[in-house]
Write a protein that holds these residues in place. Structure first.
Motif, PDB file in Angstrom:
ATOM      1  N   PHE A  24       0.976  -1.153  -0.036  1.00  0.00           N
ATOM      2  CA  PHE A  24       0.080   0.045   0.024  1.00  0.00           C
ATOM      3  C   PHE A  24       0.877   1.427   0.098  1.00  0.00           C
ATOM      4  CE2 PHE A  24      -1.919   3.195   2.755  1.00  0.00           C
ATOM      5  CZ  PHE A  24      -2.807   3.564   2.304  1.00  0.00           C
ATOM      6  N   SER A  25       1.905   1.247   0.772  1.00  0.00           N
ATOM      7  CA  SER A  25       2.610   2.346   0.791  1.00  0.00           C
ATOM      8  C   SER A  25       3.538   2.592  -0.304  1.00  0.00           C
ATOM      9  CB  SER A  25       3.743   2.298   2.057  1.00  0.00           C
ATOM     10  OG  SER A  25       4.714   1.134   1.837  1.00  0.00           O
ATOM     11  N   LEU A  26       3.605   1.825  -1.378  1.00  0.00           N
ATOM     12  CA  LEU A  26       4.288   1.882  -2.551  1.00  0.00           C
ATOM     13  C   LEU A  26       3.862   2.905  -3.417  1.00  0.00           C
ATOM     14  CD1 LEU A  26       5.574  -1.505  -3.477  1.00  0.00           C
ATOM     15  CD2 LEU A  26       6.868   0.032  -2.518  1.00  0.00           C
ATOM     16  N   ALA A  27       2.597   3.299  -3.463  1.00  0.00           N
ATOM     17  CA  ALA A  27       1.892   4.219  -4.099  1.00  0.00           C
ATOM     18  C   ALA A  27       2.346   5.910  -3.558  1.00  0.00           C
ATOM     19  CB  ALA A  27       0.463   4.225  -3.908  1.00  0.00           C
ATOM     20  N   TYR A  28       2.904   5.866  -2.472  1.00  0.00           N
ATOM     21  CA  TYR A  28       3.081   7.085  -2.020  1.00  0.00           C
ATOM     22  C   TYR A  28       4.662   7.339  -2.043  1.00  0.00           C
ATOM     23  CZ  TYR A  28      -1.388   7.572  -0.086  1.00  0.00           C
ATOM     24  OH  TYR A  28      -2.718   7.725   0.039  1.00  0.00           O
ATOM     25  N   LEU A  29       5.347   6.091  -2.327  1.00  0.00           N
ATOM     26  CA  LEU A  29       6.836   5.976  -2.586  1.00  0.00           C
ATOM     27  C   LEU A  29       7.148   6.222  -3.955  1.00  0.00           C
ATOM     28  CD1 LEU A  29       7.757   3.217   0.159  1.00  0.00           C
ATOM     29  CD2 LEU A  29       8.008   5.699   0.321  1.00  0.00           C
ATOM     30  N   PHE A  30       6.249   5.918  -4.861  1.00  0.00           N
ATOM     31  CA  PHE A  30       6.635   5.962  -6.314  1.00  0.00           C
ATOM     32  C   PHE A  30       6.580   7.455  -6.600  1.00  0.00           C
ATOM     33  CE2 PHE A  30       4.537   1.727  -7.238  1.00  0.00           C
ATOM     34  CZ  PHE A  30       5.916   1.079  -7.269  1.00  0.00           C
ATOM     35  N   PRO A  31       7.721   7.866  -7.600  1.00  0.00           N
ATOM     36  CA  PRO A  31       7.834   9.258  -8.078  1.00  0.00           C
ATOM     37  C   PRO A  31       6.541   9.656  -8.971  1.00  0.00           C
ATOM     38  CG  PRO A  31       8.941   8.027  -9.514  1.00  0.00           C
ATOM     39  CD  PRO A  31       8.707   6.938  -8.429  1.00  0.00           C
ATOM     40  N   GLY A  32       6.229  10.929  -8.622  1.00  0.00           N
ATOM     41  CA  GLY A  32       5.077  11.566  -9.308  1.00  0.00           C
ATOM     42  C   GLY A  32       3.886  11.605  -8.436  1.00  0.00           C
ATOM     43  N   ASP A  33       2.678  11.941  -9.130  1.00  0.00           N
ATOM     44  CA  ASP A  33       1.228  12.147  -8.465  1.00  0.00           C
ATOM     45  C   ASP A  33       0.739  10.635  -7.907  1.00  0.00           C
ATOM     46  OD1 ASP A  33      -0.743  13.555  -7.114  1.00  0.00           O
ATOM     47  OD2 ASP A  33      -1.992  13.073  -9.147  1.00  0.00           O
ATOM     48  N   VAL A  34       0.187  10.731  -6.785  1.00  0.00           N
ATOM     49  CA  VAL A  34      -0.224   9.357  -6.249  1.00  0.00           C
ATOM     50  C   VAL A  34      -1.283   9.042  -7.076  1.00  0.00           C
ATOM     51  CG1 VAL A  34      -1.284   8.334  -4.225  1.00  0.00           C
ATOM     52  CG2 VAL A  34       0.662   9.901  -4.058  1.00  0.00           C
ATOM     53  N   LEU A  35      -2.448   9.890  -7.515  1.00  0.00           N
ATOM     54  CA  LEU A  35      -3.475   9.629  -8.000  1.00  0.00           C
ATOM     55  C   LEU A  35      -2.849   9.197  -9.595  1.00  0.00           C
ATOM     56  CD1 LEU A  35      -6.464   9.606  -7.743  1.00  0.00           C
ATOM     57  CD2 LEU A  35      -6.398  11.923  -8.903  1.00  0.00           C
ATOM     58  N   THR A  36      -2.272   9.847 -10.241  1.00  0.00           N
ATOM     59  CA  THR A  36      -1.794   9.302 -11.424  1.00  0.00           C
ATOM     60  C   THR A  36      -1.059   7.807 -11.363  1.00  0.00           C
ATOM     61  OG1 THR A  36      -1.412  11.461 -12.140  1.00  0.00           O
ATOM     62  CG2 THR A  36      -0.172  10.057 -13.433  1.00  0.00           C
ATOM     63  N   ASN A  37      -0.399   7.599 -10.263  1.00  0.00           N
ATOM     64  CA  ASN A  37       0.321   6.217 -10.136  1.00  0.00           C
ATOM     65  C   ASN A  37      -0.685   5.354 -10.148  1.00  0.00           C
ATOM     66  OD1 ASN A  37       2.925   7.729 -10.339  1.00  0.00           O
ATOM     67  ND2 ASN A  37       2.966   7.735  -8.180  1.00  0.00           N
ATOM     68  N   LEU A  38      -1.811   5.473  -9.441  1.00  0.00           N
ATOM     69  CA  LEU A  38      -2.916   4.450  -9.297  1.00  0.00           C
ATOM     70  C   LEU A  38      -3.746   4.158 -10.324  1.00  0.00           C
ATOM     71  CD1 LEU A  38      -3.983   5.280  -5.709  1.00  0.00           C
ATOM     72  CD2 LEU A  38      -2.548   3.314  -6.344  1.00  0.00           C
ATOM     73  N   GLN A  57     -10.514   6.603  -2.687  1.00  0.00           N
ATOM     74  CA  GLN A  57     -10.630   6.985  -1.236  1.00  0.00           C
ATOM     75  C   GLN A  57      -9.388   7.853  -0.713  1.00  0.00           C
ATOM     76  OE1 GLN A  57     -13.360   5.961   0.720  1.00  0.00           O
ATOM     77  NE2 GLN A  57     -14.232   5.056  -0.941  1.00  0.00           N
ATOM     78  N   LEU A  58      -8.677   8.391  -1.644  1.00  0.00           N
ATOM     79  CA  LEU A  58      -7.779   9.330  -1.461  1.00  0.00           C
ATOM     80  C   LEU A  58      -8.059  10.595  -0.658  1.00  0.00           C
ATOM     81  CD1 LEU A  58      -5.658   8.967  -4.713  1.00  0.00           C
ATOM     82  CD2 LEU A  58      -5.410   7.989  -2.532  1.00  0.00           C
ATOM     83  N   ASP A  59      -9.401  11.048  -0.566  1.00  0.00           N
ATOM     84  CA  ASP A  59      -9.748  12.174   0.219  1.00  0.00           C
ATOM     85  C   ASP A  59      -9.971  11.844   1.786  1.00  0.00           C
ATOM     86  OD1 ASP A  59     -11.734  10.335  -0.392  1.00  0.00           O
ATOM     87  OD2 ASP A  59     -13.423  11.890  -0.514  1.00  0.00           O
ATOM     88  N   TYR A 303       2.897   1.300 -12.296  1.00  0.00           N
ATOM     89  CA  TYR A 303       2.984   1.334 -10.818  1.00  0.00           C
ATOM     90  C   TYR A 303       1.891   0.146 -10.174  1.00  0.00           C
ATOM     91  CZ  TYR A 303       5.996   5.309 -11.452  1.00  0.00           C
ATOM     92  OH  TYR A 303       6.967   6.084 -11.841  1.00  0.00           O
ATOM     93  N   PRO A 304       0.696   0.025 -10.548  1.00  0.00           N
ATOM     94  CA  PRO A 304      -0.138  -0.880 -10.108  1.00  0.00           C
ATOM     95  C   PRO A 304       0.410  -2.168 -10.230  1.00  0.00           C
ATOM     96  CG  PRO A 304      -1.520   0.786 -11.235  1.00  0.00           C
ATOM     97  CD  PRO A 304      -0.107   1.056 -11.606  1.00  0.00           C
ATOM     98  N   ALA A 305       0.910  -2.654 -11.346  1.00  0.00           N
ATOM     99  CA  ALA A 305       1.561  -3.941 -11.454  1.00  0.00           C
ATOM    100  C   ALA A 305       2.839  -4.311 -10.651  1.00  0.00           C
ATOM    101  CB  ALA A 305       1.725  -3.924 -13.116  1.00  0.00           C
TER     102      ALA A 305
END
Length: 343
Positions: A24-38, A57-59, A303-305
């Motif tokens: 779960f934390s990888l989405a915030y560790l990847f470079p770039g915007d979290v929403l775009t990464n997901l 549920q990012l809000d 990133y999701p993969a």
């Protein structure tokens, strides 16, 4: 036994929970915007960003986000690949069996070759044959798996044209991926020449399996040799000789059975090594396994993969390790007594 099972279940659940938190934390560790990464979508305006944020549920706070993520994992809703647009659960169900297949065949090869050769070296300990086998195993264990795979490609594929260069089977055969294991899928397929397809699949399996198994064979030879030498010096073997038992009776009744007990726990480590080596070799032989799939995901920044692939590989390795260790405890219950004594 019930206490052991309860301990394993608790360990299994807690470890999977930690792995889920890391994933779960990888989405915030990847470079770039979290929403775009997901999502793989770059929001064009605030309305689109808010809609996507509500969907994932990012809000909400991190605890609510993780609860939502954990629910998606348990329900099989793992998201979609940016590269293919297919569900990640479908892609992993096809890639993971290919990796398990390579590791399984390499382990079988290591057991079939490594244990008999190790037993022979142990029975002929400190002779010329033993020194030769031990030296060969040390050399085999020292080879990097990627260098060995490249050497096999150069020799057997490019120079001698003995084995195919890449893939699992020739494009002439259309094999539906029912199980993900190519040999099983060939047996289940219809309207094909099974014997010809099996022969072609075995040719494709030869080089990657051999490249992976060399290190495991060398390790199995050394472990078996050391274990056989230790058992030969035990008092019950000397007592068996005084009773007039033949060498074959002493070996099969006393030496082999007791020499294999210390080797079984180390097979869990070997499986982890085999899966890691299989993931490395897949990229060289274009084998459609989880390792090659993850490399492509890294290149494409999928990133999701990457997030789900990491979790799937960790889950597979940990599950196999737990099952093998539990199997070892069932076969050798005395391990529990010794472990409690050391604690």
């Amino acid at each position: 036994m019930i206490q052991i099972l309860a301990r394993y279940i608790i360990l299994f659940v807690l470890t999977l929970l930690v792995l889920a938190i890391l994933s779960f934390s990888l989405a915030y560790l990847f470079p770039g915007d979290v929403l775009t990464n997901l999502t793989g979508i770059t929001p064009q305006n605030d309305i689109q960003r808010e809609a996507l944020a509500r969907q994932f549920q990012l809000d909400a706070n991190y605890a609510v986000q993780f609860y939502h993520y954990l629910g998606d994992l348990l329900s099989g809703n793992w998201g979609y690949s940016f590269i293919s647009g297919l569900p990640l659960s479908e892609e992993i169900s096809l890639a993971l069996p290919a990796t398990i297949e390579l590791a399984t065949y390499a382990m079988v090869l290591a057991i079939v070759i490594g244990i008999p050769v190790g037993c022979y070296a142990g029975l002929r300990s400190y002779t010329t044959a033993d020194y030769t086998i031990n030296s060969a195993s040390m050399v085999g264990y020292s080879f990097p798996v990627f260098w060995l795979a490249l050497l096999f490609i150069l020799m057997f594929s490019l120079e001698w044209n003995i084995a195919p260069l890449s893939g699992r089977i020739s494009l002439l055969f259309d094999i539906p991926p029912k199980t993900g294991f190519i040999l099983v899928d060939i047996l289940l397929a219809d309207n094909i020449n099974r014997s010809l397809a099996l022969r072609d699949a075995l040719h494709h399996l030869m080089l990657p399996t051999l490249a992976i198994s060399v290190i495991s064979i060398a390790s199995m030879v050394r472990l078996t040799r050391r274990s056989v030498i230790d058992v030969i010096n035990k008092p019950y073997v000397a007592a068996a000789r005084t009773r007039g038992l033949s060498q074959s009776q002493i070996f099969f009744r006393h030496i082999l059975r007791n020499a294999l007990l210390p080797i079984l726990p180390l097979m869990a480590i070997q499986i982890t090594t085999l899966i890691t080596n299989a993931m490395i070799v897949e990229t060289l032989f274009s084998w459609p396994g989880i390792g090659n799939w993850l490399i492509q995901a890294i290149y494409q920044r999928d990133y999701p993969a990457l997030r789900i692939g990491m979790l799937a590989v960790a889950f597979m390795v940990f599950t196999l390790t737990i099952l093998i260790d539990l199997f070892n405890r069932i076969i050798d219950p005395s391990r529990e007594k010794y472990e409690r004594a050391t604690v």
